[in-house]
Motif scaffolding. Structure first.
Motif, short mmCIF file in Angstrom:
data_model
loop_
_atom_site.label_atom_id
_atom_site.label_comp_id
_atom_site.label_asym_id
_atom_site.label_seq_id
_atom_site.Cartn_x
_atom_site.Cartn_y
_atom_site.Cartn_z
N LEU A 9 44.68 66.02 55.63
CA LEU A 9 43.64 65.00 55.51
C LEU A 9 42.54 65.44 54.56
CD1 LEU A 9 43.00 63.58 59.11
CD2 LEU A 9 44.09 62.45 57.16
N LYS A 10 42.20 66.70 54.60
CA LYS A 10 41.15 67.23 53.73
C LYS A 10 41.53 67.06 52.27
CE LYS A 10 38.42 71.42 52.89
NZ LYS A 10 38.21 72.84 53.29
N ALA A 11 42.83 67.21 51.96
CA ALA A 11 43.30 67.12 50.58
C ALA A 11 43.72 65.71 50.19
CB ALA A 11 44.48 68.08 50.37
N TYR A 12 43.65 64.75 51.13
CA TYR A 12 44.14 63.40 50.84
C TYR A 12 43.30 62.72 49.77
CZ TYR A 12 46.45 58.96 51.82
OH TYR A 12 47.19 57.81 51.72
N ILE A 13 42.01 63.02 49.76
CA ILE A 13 41.10 62.51 48.73
C ILE A 13 40.75 63.67 47.81
CG2 ILE A 13 38.91 61.35 48.29
CD1 ILE A 13 40.84 59.64 49.89
N ASP A 14 40.69 63.39 46.50
CA ASP A 14 40.38 64.45 45.55
C ASP A 14 39.07 65.14 45.92
OD1 ASP A 14 42.62 64.07 44.08
OD2 ASP A 14 41.68 62.88 42.51
N PRO A 15 39.01 66.47 45.86
CA PRO A 15 37.79 67.19 46.22
C PRO A 15 36.65 66.92 45.24
CG PRO A 15 39.37 68.68 45.22
CD PRO A 15 40.09 67.38 45.42
N LEU A 16 35.44 67.21 45.69
CA LEU A 16 34.28 67.08 44.81
C LEU A 16 34.37 68.12 43.70
CD1 LEU A 16 31.37 66.76 47.44
CD2 LEU A 16 32.58 64.91 46.25
N THR A 17 33.77 67.79 42.57
CA THR A 17 33.63 68.80 41.52
C THR A 17 32.60 69.83 41.95
OG1 THR A 17 31.88 67.60 40.36
CG2 THR A 17 34.15 67.03 39.80
N ARG A 18 32.54 70.92 41.23
CA ARG A 18 31.57 71.97 41.55
C ARG A 18 30.15 71.42 41.52
NH1 ARG A 18 31.76 76.09 44.53
NH2 ARG A 18 29.88 75.12 45.32
N ASP A 19 29.84 70.63 40.49
CA ASP A 19 28.48 70.06 40.37
C ASP A 19 28.19 69.11 41.52
OD1 ASP A 19 28.05 71.52 38.08
OD2 ASP A 19 28.52 69.86 36.70
N GLU A 20 29.18 68.27 41.88
CA GLU A 20 28.97 67.32 42.98
C GLU A 20 28.75 68.05 44.30
OE1 GLU A 20 31.69 63.58 41.29
OE2 GLU A 20 32.58 65.13 42.55
N HIS A 21 29.53 69.10 44.53
CA HIS A 21 29.38 69.87 45.77
C HIS A 21 28.02 70.55 45.83
CE1 HIS A 21 30.05 73.06 48.76
NE2 HIS A 21 30.99 72.25 49.26
N ASP A 22 27.58 71.09 44.71
CA ASP A 22 26.26 71.75 44.67
C ASP A 22 25.14 70.74 44.93
OD1 ASP A 22 27.52 74.12 44.13
OD2 ASP A 22 27.08 74.10 41.98
N ALA A 23 25.28 69.54 44.38
CA ALA A 23 24.26 68.50 44.60
C ALA A 23 24.22 68.09 46.07
CB ALA A 23 24.55 67.29 43.72
N LEU A 24 25.40 67.97 46.70
CA LEU A 24 25.44 67.63 48.13
C LEU A 24 24.81 68.73 48.96
CD1 LEU A 24 26.39 65.83 50.46
CD2 LEU A 24 28.61 66.99 50.33
N GLU A 25 25.07 69.96 48.61
CA GLU A 25 24.51 71.08 49.36
C GLU A 25 22.99 71.09 49.27
OE1 GLU A 25 25.58 75.78 50.06
OE2 GLU A 25 25.99 74.89 48.09
N ARG A 26 22.46 70.84 48.09
CA ARG A 26 21.00 70.78 47.94
C ARG A 26 20.41 69.65 48.77
NH1 ARG A 26 22.43 71.81 42.48
NH2 ARG A 26 22.21 69.58 41.99
N SER A 27 21.10 68.51 48.78
CA SER A 27 20.62 67.36 49.55
C SER A 27 20.60 67.66 51.05
CB SER A 27 21.50 66.14 49.27
OG SER A 27 21.15 65.06 50.10
N LEU A 28 21.66 68.29 51.56
CA LEU A 28 21.72 68.60 52.99
C LEU A 28 20.67 69.63 53.38
CD1 LEU A 28 25.59 68.73 53.62
CD2 LEU A 28 24.00 66.88 54.17
N LEU A 29 20.43 70.59 52.52
CA LEU A 29 19.42 71.61 52.82
C LEU A 29 18.02 71.01 52.82
CD1 LEU A 29 20.81 74.62 50.74
CD2 LEU A 29 20.66 74.46 53.23
N ALA A 30 17.81 70.00 51.96
CA ALA A 30 16.48 69.39 51.87
C ALA A 30 16.26 68.32 52.94
CB ALA A 30 16.30 68.78 50.47
N GLU A 31 17.29 67.54 53.26
CA GLU A 31 17.10 66.38 54.13
C GLU A 31 17.89 66.46 55.43
OE1 GLU A 31 17.96 62.89 51.90
OE2 GLU A 31 16.94 63.60 50.09
N GLY A 32 18.76 67.44 55.58
CA GLY A 32 19.60 67.51 56.76
C GLY A 32 20.81 66.62 56.64
N CYS A 33 21.71 66.71 57.61
CA CYS A 33 22.93 65.90 57.61
C CYS A 33 22.65 64.60 58.35
CB CYS A 33 24.07 66.68 58.28
SG CYS A 33 25.67 65.87 58.17
N ARG A 34 22.35 63.55 57.58
CA ARG A 34 21.93 62.27 58.18
C ARG A 34 23.11 61.42 58.63
NH1 ARG A 34 18.01 59.94 53.65
NH2 ARG A 34 19.82 60.57 52.39
N ASP A 35 24.25 61.52 57.95
CA ASP A 35 25.42 60.69 58.28
C ASP A 35 26.33 61.44 59.25
OD1 ASP A 35 24.58 58.67 56.55
OD2 ASP A 35 25.53 59.66 54.84
#
Length: 282
Positions: A9-35
């Protein structure tokens, strides 16, 4: 809480790029996991990247159960529909997901059509001296099948928000493209149309072009297009130059003139015969 990460299931959708993953990590660290993360029992269905980042940094998160799933196919269809609606998903990814959905829907419809309703055993019904006192229960409902069959390229294009020509290109890339060429499409190095053109080359030429980068891929596509334009002209010239070959479908000028003379002769003979017949009858 025991959360199970299913690698398929984890591999069923193409993974995030390195830049996309880094942006998500910054967002979660700043705002928490809202979803909330979506689960099917203990299995994680949606939120693999958020779950990994939260685990890494010890961030709290919420979960929600999807109670509508009855099979892994249900999970796949739900995941596909979720990602088809996201603007961050590339054209190529949306096309691939829509084609996957077509396969699942077609398989479900085929199974539903091939499965007859189970007969009712009257021994399971309450009886009286006159026979069963209750009507047989209705047959079990057929498996849930999405209403849109996605049987045409137009339907797939609508589902993926693409044009029919883009769907054709994606199908060609899926069938013929080398992994290196697919990677170039996913990274946005080349367009779908260019990739579909290069995909008609032998695999080793695709790999060489992909290694050469964007400019080399464009040059490879240009060579394919130029070759397609030259071939009809070369075939025509070869047919004209080859001795003993039949003339093209339209016929040469000499053949046309010969045929016209023959028609004129036959017409004259026909008129002469009619005149003779009229004289004899008169």
């Amino acid at each position: 809480m025991n959360i199970v990460v299913n690698e398929e299931l984890k591999a069923y959708i193409d993974p995030l790029t390195r830049d996309e993953h880094d942006a998500l990590e910054r967002s979660l660290l700043a705002e928490g996991c809202r979803d909330a993360l979506v689960l099917w029992g203990d299995v994680l269905v949606d939120g693999h990247n958020r779950y990994g980042i939260c685990q890494k940094h010890g961030l709290p998160f919420q979960t929600v159960q999807n109670t509508h799933f009855q099979s892994m196919e249900d999970v796949h269809l739900w995941m596909i529909d979720q990602h088809l609606g996201r603007r961050s998903v590339s054209d190529f990814q949306r096309g691939v997901l829509a084609l996957r959905k077509r396969e699942i829907v077609a398989a479900r419809k085929a199974r539903a059509a091939a499965t007859p309703p189970e007969p009712v055993d009257e021994a399971d019904l309450p009886w009286s001296s006159d026979g069963p006192v209750a009507a047989p229960p209705p047959p079990a409902p057929a498996p849930d099948v999405p209403s849109e069959s996605l049987s045409s390229r137009e339907a797939i294009a609508r589902a993926a928000r693409l044009s029919s020509s883009q769907v054709v290109a994606i199908e060609k890339i899926q069938k013929q493209a080398a992994p290196e060429l697919v990677a170039a499409v996913k990274s946005g190095t080349i367009s779908l149309a260019t990739a579909a053109t290069v995909a008609t080359l032998p695999a080793e030429e695709q790999v060489a072009a992909a290694k050469g980068g964007k400019d080399e891929l464009k040059q490879a596509a240009k060579r394919v297009r130029d070759a397609k334009q030259r071939k009809p002209r070369e075939d025509k010239e070869a047919a004209e130059d080859a001795p003993g070959q039949e003339a093209p479908a339209g016929g040469s000028d000499d053949e046309v003139r010969t045929l016209r003379l023959r028609v004129a002769e036959l017409t004259a003979e026909n008129e002469a015969l009619r005149a003779e017949l009229a004289r004899l009858q008169g």
